[in-house]
Design a protein around this motif. Structure first.
Motif, short mmCIF file in Angstrom:
data_model
loop_
_atom_site.label_atom_id
_atom_site.label_comp_id
_atom_site.label_asym_id
_atom_site.label_seq_id
_atom_site.Cartn_x
_atom_site.Cartn_y
_atom_site.Cartn_z
N ILE A 358 0.83 -1.20 0.00
CA ILE A 358 0.00 0.00 0.00
C ILE A 358 0.86 1.25 0.00
O ILE A 358 1.76 1.42 0.83
CB ILE A 358 -0.94 0.00 1.22
CG1 ILE A 358 -1.91 -1.18 1.13
CG2 ILE A 358 -1.70 1.32 1.33
CD1 ILE A 358 -2.73 -1.40 2.36
N ASN A 359 0.57 2.12 -0.95
CA ASN A 359 1.18 3.44 -1.03
C ASN A 359 0.07 4.45 -0.77
O ASN A 359 -0.83 4.62 -1.60
CB ASN A 359 1.80 3.62 -2.43
CG ASN A 359 2.44 4.98 -2.62
OD1 ASN A 359 1.91 6.01 -2.21
ND2 ASN A 359 3.60 4.98 -3.28
N LEU A 360 0.08 5.08 0.38
CA LEU A 360 -1.02 5.96 0.77
C LEU A 360 -1.24 7.10 -0.22
O LEU A 360 -2.39 7.48 -0.49
CB LEU A 360 -0.76 6.53 2.17
CG LEU A 360 -0.80 5.52 3.32
CD1 LEU A 360 -0.33 6.17 4.61
CD2 LEU A 360 -2.21 4.96 3.50
N LEU A 361 -0.17 7.63 -0.76
CA LEU A 361 -0.30 8.73 -1.72
C LEU A 361 -0.97 8.24 -3.00
O LEU A 361 -1.94 8.84 -3.48
CB LEU A 361 1.07 9.33 -2.03
CG LEU A 361 1.09 10.48 -3.05
CD1 LEU A 361 0.32 11.69 -2.53
CD2 LEU A 361 2.54 10.87 -3.37
N LEU A 389 2.58 17.05 -1.05
CA LEU A 389 2.47 15.66 -0.60
C LEU A 389 3.48 14.75 -1.29
O LEU A 389 4.03 13.84 -0.66
CB LEU A 389 1.04 15.16 -0.85
CG LEU A 389 -0.03 15.71 0.09
CD1 LEU A 389 -1.42 15.47 -0.49
CD2 LEU A 389 0.09 15.09 1.47
N VAL A 390 3.71 14.99 -2.57
CA VAL A 390 4.71 14.20 -3.30
C VAL A 390 6.08 14.39 -2.66
O VAL A 390 6.83 13.42 -2.45
CB VAL A 390 4.73 14.58 -4.78
CG1 VAL A 390 5.93 13.95 -5.49
CG2 VAL A 390 3.43 14.15 -5.47
N ARG A 391 6.41 15.62 -2.34
CA ARG A 391 7.70 15.89 -1.71
C ARG A 391 7.81 15.22 -0.35
O ARG A 391 8.83 14.63 0.00
CB ARG A 391 7.88 17.42 -1.59
CG ARG A 391 9.29 17.85 -1.26
CD ARG A 391 9.57 19.28 -1.74
NE ARG A 391 8.61 20.22 -1.19
CZ ARG A 391 8.80 20.88 -0.03
NH1 ARG A 391 9.88 20.65 0.68
NH2 ARG A 391 7.91 21.75 0.39
N TYR A 474 4.53 12.41 12.03
CA TYR A 474 3.73 13.51 11.52
C TYR A 474 3.54 13.40 10.01
O TYR A 474 2.47 13.71 9.47
CB TYR A 474 4.37 14.86 11.84
CG TYR A 474 4.34 15.25 13.30
CD1 TYR A 474 3.55 14.56 14.21
CD2 TYR A 474 5.11 16.32 13.78
CE1 TYR A 474 3.53 14.92 15.55
CE2 TYR A 474 5.09 16.68 15.12
CZ TYR A 474 4.29 15.98 16.00
OH TYR A 474 4.27 16.33 17.32
N ALA A 475 4.59 12.93 9.33
CA ALA A 475 4.50 12.77 7.87
C ALA A 475 3.50 11.68 7.50
O ALA A 475 2.69 11.84 6.57
CB ALA A 475 5.87 12.46 7.30
N TRP A 482 -4.51 12.27 3.68
CA TRP A 482 -4.78 12.36 2.24
C TRP A 482 -5.57 11.15 1.77
O TRP A 482 -6.55 11.28 1.03
CB TRP A 482 -3.47 12.45 1.47
CG TRP A 482 -3.60 12.45 -0.02
CD1 TRP A 482 -3.23 11.46 -0.87
CD2 TRP A 482 -4.13 13.51 -0.83
NE1 TRP A 482 -3.49 11.82 -2.18
CE2 TRP A 482 -4.05 13.08 -2.19
CE3 TRP A 482 -4.66 14.77 -0.56
CZ2 TRP A 482 -4.48 13.87 -3.24
CZ3 TRP A 482 -5.09 15.56 -1.62
CH2 TRP A 482 -5.00 15.11 -2.94
N TYR A 483 -5.18 9.95 2.21
CA TYR A 483 -5.89 8.74 1.81
C TYR A 483 -7.34 8.78 2.26
O TYR A 483 -8.26 8.56 1.47
CB TYR A 483 -5.19 7.50 2.37
CG TYR A 483 -6.01 6.25 2.17
CD1 TYR A 483 -5.98 5.57 0.96
CD2 TYR A 483 -6.87 5.78 3.18
CE1 TYR A 483 -6.77 4.44 0.75
CE2 TYR A 483 -7.65 4.65 2.97
CZ TYR A 483 -7.60 4.00 1.76
OH TYR A 483 -8.39 2.90 1.55
#
Length: 529
Positions: A358-361, A389-391, A474-475, A482-483
């Motif tokens: 799983i990649n949340l982004l 978010l990508v960064r 936190y990240a 976002w998910y």
């Protein structure tokens, strides 16, 4: 008698009947061995009423057989999702005058249509003790109805069929054509619209016959378990009988459980023991990898984290023992929280793996794309967030935290506080993920404070977190936000409850600037490795 007509309204979708579980609209439910709408059609024809029109919409193809088998006219509504039954009357206004107006979910013990043709418009009424969800009216000495209202504790309520004269129908639609664009009219029941013009549209009350029933929810079948069973999905019942080695007649006291967000479930009793059967919901194929769920569920059973499960299958069904909750899981209860976090850590330490990574982004982006079909260009609307978010996602990956098998759906509702144990249930979102996600979901989905989030982080890392641990946490909170924000957007397009939308939006916007600043400017923070 031959001049009379009937309209049967069968277009709507009732959320109270859990459609994925029952596989059919409520007008096709069985009661005492007869399909509701079929019984009503037979009664109409027995009364000499052969000109019958059925307005269909939700799961309309299931009603198509009525044309051939019962010689009725079918009219399809495309407006049932956005409008109420007033729109169904509009669609068949040319057939409506001097006709009975019926609903598909009504049941009459004796035939109520064996009457002389009325010379005025009537509506069946009945005195109901708990009328909070009914339309209540007053009736004068001549029987005329007025003062329509809702939310009353008790009173004379509109129930059953109506008979509408041609003059009534003509006047009703004269008002409707003039007001159909007014605020609120689109969502009105026809009775509510009549209430606006009760002085100009004479409608008279007639007492409903003994034995009348209206099936608004499964609770209306409660006195008849055989009736309930006849309407549950055949696949579900077959599975239960096979797994418990019982017959259909042994399945009693069926009760829907509506806490599931992706599936529907019901509890039932066999041989004095209560069980829960889960049936996959309509949106589950877009969100759940069943192979991963089965792996995670078996690990949870072996570790004693979820002792409820009896059997589970990659098709999405699951049979469990019913665990009676003695308390609600509370973040303010130190024992609940400590035991819950311990279970998460024990599961992560199992060493089990699956192919669902799983990649949340990416998953958030995918769900947002699915939501665009009804919500417009969401990518452009939230592009300003996505770049950041990508960064942040790249920073998280560079931290090098190993992926583990995660629950990915942890929050208060998924813990059952039993008499002797704490049980973590609902493993359908399981997959390989950053372990911090299983504590991020607590903060993000339940909208926890920064202080409570810090307490959870301390429990998870086993003491005072380092600067890098807190930054990473936190990240992941941000990516989790976002998910779940996009999960809620997608759910919203299906007419399902995406109630995590606001807390996930708040969490996303709380932790995104904080996490980025901690990665971009670590020297600003006193504590560092």
């Amino acid at each position: 008698m031959s001049s009379k007509k009937a309209i049967i309204l069968a277009a709507g979708k009732s959320s109270k009947f859990f459609p994925p579980l029952y596989d059919k609209p409520k007008g096709l439910f069985e009661y005492r061995g007869e399909v509701l709408i079929e019984r009503q059609i037979r009664q109409l024809k027995e009364a000499g009423i052969n000109d019958i029109t059925v307005v269909i919409g939700y799961e309309k193809e299931q009603f198509f057989y009525l044309e051939k088998d019962f010689d009725v006219n079918l009219v399809v509504s495309t407006r049932y999702n956005d409008e109420s039954n007033l729109s169904s009357l509009d669609i068949v206004r040319d057939r409506l005058g001097n006709s009975f107006l019926c609903c598909a979910d009504h049941w009459y013990e004796s035939n109520p249509f064996l009457i002389d043709e009325p010379d005025r418009s009537i509506r069946l009424v009945s005195t109901i003790g708990d009328a909070a969800r009914e339309l209540v009216v007053d009736r004068d000495a001549e029987g005329r109805l007025s003062n329509l209202r809702s939310g009353a504790l008790n009173g004379l309520c509109m129930v059953g069929y109506a008979y509408l004269t041609q003059g009534f129908v003509d006047s009703l639609f004269k008002f409707y054509d003039a007001e159909r664009g007014y605020v609120g009219v689109k969502g009105m029941l026809w009775e509510q619209f009549w209430g606006r013009h009760a002085c100009e549209l004479p409608l008279y009350g007639k007492l409903a016959p003994e034995g009348f029933r209206e099936f608004d929810s499964l609770a209306d079948f409660r006195a008849d378990d055989v009736g309930v069973l006849a309407n549950v999905s055949h696949r579900a019942i077959t599975n239960i009988c096979r797994l418990l080695e019982c017959n259909r007649e042994s399945i009693l006291d069926i009760e829907p459980l509506n806490k599931g967000l992706t599936n529907v479930s019901f509890s039932f009793v066999v041989d004095g023991n209560r069980y829960v059967y889960r049936h996959p919901g309509a949106s589950s194929t877009n969100m759940v990898v069943r192979d991963a769920e089965v792996i995670a569920q078996k690990v949870a059973v072996d570790l004693g984290i979820d002792s409820s499960v009896i059997a589970i299958d990659e098709q999405g069904w699951k049979l469990s023992r019913y665990i009676e909750a003695v308390d609600e899981f509370s973040y303010e209860n130190p024992e609940h929280l400590a035991r819950g976090i311990t279970q998460i850590k024990e599961f992560h330490a199992s060493g089990a793996t699956c192919e669902n990574c799983i990649n949340l982004l990416d998953e958030g982006d995918r769900l947002q794309g699915l939501a665009c079909s009804k919500k417009g260009d969401l990518q452009s609307r939230f592009a300003y967030l996505h770049d950041a978010l990508v960064r942040l996602w790249h920073y998280v990956e560079l931290d090098g935290v190993p992926k583990v098998l995660c629950h990915n759906d942890t929050y208060a509702v998924n813990w059952i506080v039993g008499k002797d144990s704490l049980c973590l249930i609902d493993w359908e979102y399981a997959g390989m993920n950053d372990p911090y996600n299983d504590i991020a979901t607590l903060t993000i989905r339940d909208g926890l404070s920064r202080e409570k989030d810090e307490e959870i982080l301390h429990l998870f890392v086993g003491g005072e977190p380092t600067f890098k641990q807190r930054r990473h946490h936190y990240a992941v909170n941000t990516l989790c936000g976002w998910y779940w924000f996009n999960w809620s957007l997608f759910k919203d397009t299906l007419g399902e409850d995406g109630f995590f939308m606001l807390p996930s939006w708040r969490g996303l916007n709380t932790y995104l600037p904080l996490a980025l600043d901690m990665y971009d400017n670590p020297d600003k923070y006193q504590e560092r490795d």
